[in-house]
Enzyme design. Structure first.
Site, PDB file in Angstrom:
ATOM      1  CE  LYS A  82     -45.803 -59.235 -54.381  1.00  0.00           C
ATOM      2  NZ  LYS A  82     -46.324 -59.218 -55.783  1.00  0.00           N
TER       3      LYS A  82
ATOM      4  CD  GLU B 231     -34.779 -62.419 -68.245  1.00  0.00           C
ATOM      5  OE1 GLU B 231     -35.068 -61.477 -67.476  1.00  0.00           O
ATOM      6  OE2 GLU B 231     -34.832 -63.610 -67.919  1.00  0.00           O
TER       7      GLU B 231
ATOM      8  CB  SER C 194     -36.624 -58.846 -63.376  1.00  0.00           C
ATOM      9  OG  SER C 194     -37.252 -57.955 -62.480  1.00  0.00           O
TER      10      SER C 194
ATOM     11  CB  CYS D  79     -35.762 -68.065 -65.234  1.00  0.00           C
ATOM     12  SG  CYS D  79     -35.837 -69.609 -64.345  1.00  0.00           S
TER      13      CYS D  79
ATOM     14  CG  PHE E  66     -45.337 -63.259 -65.258  1.00  0.00           C
ATOM     15  CD1 PHE E  66     -45.738 -64.116 -66.288  1.00  0.00           C
ATOM     16  CD2 PHE E  66     -44.214 -62.466 -65.471  1.00  0.00           C
ATOM     17  CE1 PHE E  66     -45.030 -64.173 -67.484  1.00  0.00           C
ATOM     18  CE2 PHE E  66     -43.503 -62.524 -66.661  1.00  0.00           C
ATOM     19  CZ  PHE E  66     -43.919 -63.385 -67.663  1.00  0.00           C
TER      20      PHE E  66
ATOM     21  CD  GLU F 218     -47.785 -57.160 -59.417  1.00  0.00           C
ATOM     22  OE1 GLU F 218     -47.215 -58.206 -59.024  1.00  0.00           O
ATOM     23  OE2 GLU F 218     -47.195 -56.058 -59.475  1.00  0.00           O
ATOM     24  NE  ARG F 219     -46.983 -58.382 -65.202  1.00  0.00           N
ATOM     25  CZ  ARG F 219     -47.218 -57.139 -64.806  1.00  0.00           C
ATOM     26  NH1 ARG F 219     -48.423 -56.758 -64.442  1.00  0.00           N
ATOM     27  NH2 ARG F 219     -46.239 -56.256 -64.752  1.00  0.00           N
TER      28      ARG F 219
HETATM   29  P1  NAD Z   1     -40.625 -59.060 -61.653  1.00  0.00           P
HETATM   30  O1  NAD Z   1     -39.251 -58.821 -61.130  1.00  0.00           O
HETATM   31  O2  NAD Z   1     -41.309 -57.990 -62.414  1.00  0.00           O
HETATM   32  O3  NAD Z   1     -41.624 -59.443 -60.445  1.00  0.00           O
HETATM   33  C1  NAD Z   1     -41.287 -60.423 -59.498  1.00  0.00           C
HETATM   34  C2  NAD Z   1     -41.971 -60.068 -58.181  1.00  0.00           C
HETATM   35  O4  NAD Z   1     -41.471 -58.809 -57.716  1.00  0.00           O
HETATM   36  C3  NAD Z   1     -43.483 -59.935 -58.296  1.00  0.00           C
HETATM   37  O5  NAD Z   1     -44.078 -60.517 -57.157  1.00  0.00           O
HETATM   38  C4  NAD Z   1     -43.699 -58.431 -58.337  1.00  0.00           C
HETATM   39  O6  NAD Z   1     -44.922 -58.027 -57.771  1.00  0.00           O
HETATM   40  C5  NAD Z   1     -42.547 -57.897 -57.523  1.00  0.00           C
HETATM   41  N1  NAD Z   1     -42.099 -56.567 -57.983  1.00  0.00           N
HETATM   42  C6  NAD Z   1     -42.191 -56.075 -59.243  1.00  0.00           C
HETATM   43  N2  NAD Z   1     -41.681 -54.824 -59.286  1.00  0.00           N
HETATM   44  C7  NAD Z   1     -41.251 -54.528 -58.048  1.00  0.00           C
HETATM   45  C8  NAD Z   1     -40.614 -53.396 -57.464  1.00  0.00           C
HETATM   46  N3  NAD Z   1     -40.317 -52.312 -58.187  1.00  0.00           N
HETATM   47  N4  NAD Z   1     -40.302 -53.436 -56.158  1.00  0.00           N
HETATM   48  C9  NAD Z   1     -40.576 -54.528 -55.430  1.00  0.00           C
HETATM   49  N5  NAD Z   1     -41.186 -55.633 -55.919  1.00  0.00           N
HETATM   50  C10 NAD Z   1     -41.516 -55.646 -57.215  1.00  0.00           C
HETATM   51  O7  NAD Z   1     -40.537 -60.424 -62.528  1.00  0.00           O
HETATM   52  P2  NAD Z   1     -41.669 -61.075 -63.416  1.00  0.00           P
HETATM   53  O8  NAD Z   1     -41.845 -60.259 -64.644  1.00  0.00           O
HETATM   54  O9  NAD Z   1     -42.853 -61.419 -62.613  1.00  0.00           O
HETATM   55  O10 NAD Z   1     -40.949 -62.467 -63.790  1.00  0.00           O
HETATM   56  C11 NAD Z   1     -40.056 -62.610 -64.859  1.00  0.00           C
HETATM   57  C12 NAD Z   1     -38.621 -62.517 -64.385  1.00  0.00           C
HETATM   58  O11 NAD Z   1     -38.370 -63.509 -63.392  1.00  0.00           O
HETATM   59  C13 NAD Z   1     -37.626 -62.807 -65.490  1.00  0.00           C
HETATM   60  O12 NAD Z   1     -36.548 -61.916 -65.357  1.00  0.00           O
HETATM   61  C14 NAD Z   1     -37.191 -64.239 -65.236  1.00  0.00           C
HETATM   62  O13 NAD Z   1     -35.933 -64.583 -65.743  1.00  0.00           O
HETATM   63  C15 NAD Z   1     -37.200 -64.253 -63.740  1.00  0.00           C
HETATM   64  N6  NAD Z   1     -37.288 -65.600 -63.202  1.00  0.00           N
HETATM   65  C16 NAD Z   1     -36.181 -66.108 -62.592  1.00  0.00           C
HETATM   66  C17 NAD Z   1     -36.196 -67.393 -62.095  1.00  0.00           C
HETATM   67  C18 NAD Z   1     -34.996 -67.968 -61.410  1.00  0.00           C
HETATM   68  O14 NAD Z   1     -35.118 -68.968 -60.710  1.00  0.00           O
HETATM   69  N7  NAD Z   1     -33.832 -67.377 -61.574  1.00  0.00           N
HETATM   70  C19 NAD Z   1     -37.372 -68.159 -62.211  1.00  0.00           C
HETATM   71  C20 NAD Z   1     -38.480 -67.595 -62.829  1.00  0.00           C
HETATM   72  C21 NAD Z   1     -38.431 -66.302 -63.317  1.00  0.00           C
END
Ligand code: NAD
Length: 498
Positions: free
Chosen positions: A173, A383, A226, A281, A149, A176-177
């Site tokens: 994909k 985190e 994450s 991140c 998101f 969804e937020r």
């Molecule tokens: P998230 O892991 O909740 O979601 C990321 C994606 O995974 C979304 O598209 C979501 O729909 C999907 N997803 C969520 N739960 C899932 C599940 N149980 N099974 C399969 N898919 C699932 O992350 P977020 O809250 O959207 O983003 C924040 C996180 O992303 C933080 O941890 C941040 O540090 C990380 N981030 C990392 C980088 C990097 O380059 N390392 C960059 C940006 C954000």
């Protein structure tokens, strides 16, 4: 209410699964849209479309593919204001920050415009008698990106820009937020001349993600989110024979050496720790002053700056940061502040009770600052992803180097110093993927690569830069022989150059 479906085969299609998620406007706490959550069948339809369209796209010469991206850049500039406003409304970040989100994505598309050069292969003339060897890069076919998101413009562009330039068809994909901006970007790619089916957006949750991971026609998946989900994606996708990169969470340290310019270090900490409400991140979440004197001088300047942070609605261009993404995110972050207090850390600035007049239902909290945080506390290890900065005091440089090196995350790290020897030693030894020297958010520019180490990155190729092209292509190597009179009969021994 606005309803967001999917973008498949160059058309908006409504969701058919009957499942939806609310899209919130964090600055007011209202639901502003609902987004369809795809079933595996809907995902499959997108993959079929992509698969049918991809061979002709891969056969289009790379200069023509680059021209579509050039036109796309022009169209994003045309729609910049509308995109930034939509992004701010769905995500919560301020409009100037939303513009930066779009810009950092565009820079990777600009890099991908160089695809005719980036995909050039190698050639070895005369590797043996009448033998030449050459290698070429070819598109993988249908590939996918699953994005978080917190950068709804930048990270989708980091993924589909290089992938499509390489000749792949792409399934995005997004989170969804905040799905509005990715959908608009897909429309602009079509308007720029991309054939239908080459960029498809399938909105959804775990069901769509699992569909991607199990689909036999998807060759590679680039994930950002994450760490626990990144690891899951990596394991399940790899078990199905796919190429996977999974970028995860972070705990980025900033080391402040005694000789650092303290004003510069405080400016850096305020921006990198609290910008975008800490939902980056590459945010700095741990400040490590080295020595008692540096700690005192740092905090003397830092505390009033955290106390005077300006929090406002996403539409207030003068705000330092806006709301967090959801009410649950605010509750989670406040919960971490409670944990920090129970663990014995000293809360110097408490933003838990912040309320913004006129926006009482918005997802706001103020900046928080902890001192005397230690490496065994949960607020240090985990985190938090909110406007909370922890100060961990290090007695000396050795300890300051040890902390990020031994932390389970390894995304970014920074050192502030005037000492070139210390900076060079730190950059060489620290066990973290991206290092800043007097730079607090060392996100490399588009022509270098971006990627964290340890639990911040699963897989072995980074995002964008040359790795972005490597990830979305495979290398074919051709050994050719035109014997012109050389006759050496059947050979039963492995050919060598002896
Ligand atoms: P998230 O892991 O909740 O979601 C990321 C994606 O995974 C979304 O598209 C979501 O729909 C999907 N997803 C969520 N739960 C899932 C599940 N149980 N099974 C399969 N898919 C699932 O992350 P977020 O809250 O959207 O983003 C924040 C996180 O992303 C933080 O941890 C941040 O540090 C990380 N981030 C990392 C980088 C990097 O380059 N390392 C960059 C940006 C954000």
């Amino acid at each position: 209410m606005r309803e967001i479906g999917h973008f498949i085969g160059g058309k908006h299609v409504p969701g058919t699964s009957g499942r939806y998620a609310d899209v919130w406007q964090p600055m007011t706490g209202e639901v502003i849209a609902r987004v369809a959550l795809a079933s595996k069948d809907e995902l499959r339809a997108a993959v079929e479309n992509a698969k049918a369209a991809q061979p002709a796209w891969a056969a289009t010469n790379p200069q023509r593919r680059a021209r579509v991206l050039m036109k796309f850049l022009e169209l994003v500039h045309r729609d910049y204001d509308a995109l930034a406003e939509l992004l701010a409304r769905e995500h919560g970040k301020t409009i100037p920050d939303a513009r930066g989100d779009i810009q950092r994505g565009l820079e990777v598309v600009e890099f991908a415009v160089g695809i005719p050069h980036l995909m050039k292969g190698d050639y070895s003339d005369g590797a043996g008698p009448g033998i030449d060897i050459y290698s070429m890069r070819q598109a993988l076919g249908v590939v996918a990106g699953i994005t978080p998101f917190n950068f709804p413009a930048m990270i989708p562009m980091w993924k589909f820009g290089p992938a499509i330039a390489c000749g792949n068809a792409f399934i995005l994909k997004p989170s969804e937020r905040d799905p509005g901006v990715p959908m608009h970007l897909a429309e602009l790619m079509l308007e720029a001349g991309l054939p239908p089916g080459i960029l498809n957006v399938v909105n959804g949750d775990k069901e769509a993600v699992d569909g991607i991971l199990d689909d036999p026609d998807i060759q590679a998946v680039g994930f950002v989110g994450s760490s626990s989900i990144a690891q899951y994606i990596y394991a399940r996708g790899a078990a199905n024979g796919k190429r996977i990169q999974g970028f995860g969470g972070a705990k980025n340290h900033m080391i402040i050496m005694p000789d650092a310019d303290m004003d510069q270090a405080v400016d850096a900490l305020i921006g990198a720790g609290y910008g975008s409400a800490g939902e980056r991140c590459m945010a700095i979440s741990v400040a490590v002053p080295v020595g008692q004197d540096a700690a005192e001088r740092l905090l003397e300047k830092l505390v009033p700056r955290v106390e005077s942070l300006k929090i406002g609605p996403s539409t207030d261009n003068s705000a330092d940061f806006g709301p967090l993404v959801t009410r649950e995110a605010v509750e989670r972050v406040k919960g971490y502040v409670d944990i920090g207090l129970k663990e014995g850390a000293k809360l110097l600035v408490d933003g838990r009770n912040f309320k913004l007049q006129g926006y009482e239902n918005g997802f706001y909290m103020g900046g928080c600052l902890f001192d005397h945080v230690t490496a065994d506390m949960r607020i240090y290890k985990e985190e938090i992803f909110g406007p909370v900065l922890s100060v961990v005091r290090a007695p000396d440089y050795k300890e300051a180097l040890r902390l990020p090196t031994e932390h389970e995350y390894g995304n970014g790290v920074a050192i502030f110093t005037r000492d070139g020897d210390a900076a060079r030693d730190f950059a060489s030894k620290v066990n973290v993927g991206m290092v800043g020297i007097n730079v607090p958010i060392p996100v490399p520019l588009a022509y270098h690569t971006f990627g964290g180490w340890k639990r911040s990155g699963f897989g072995d190729l980074n995002q964008h830069g040359p790795d972005g092209v490597r990830f979305y292509t495979k290398t074919k190597t051709v050994t050719s022989r035109w014997p012109s009179g050389v006759k050496d009969g059947a050979e039963f021994v492995i050919p060598t150059m002896n």
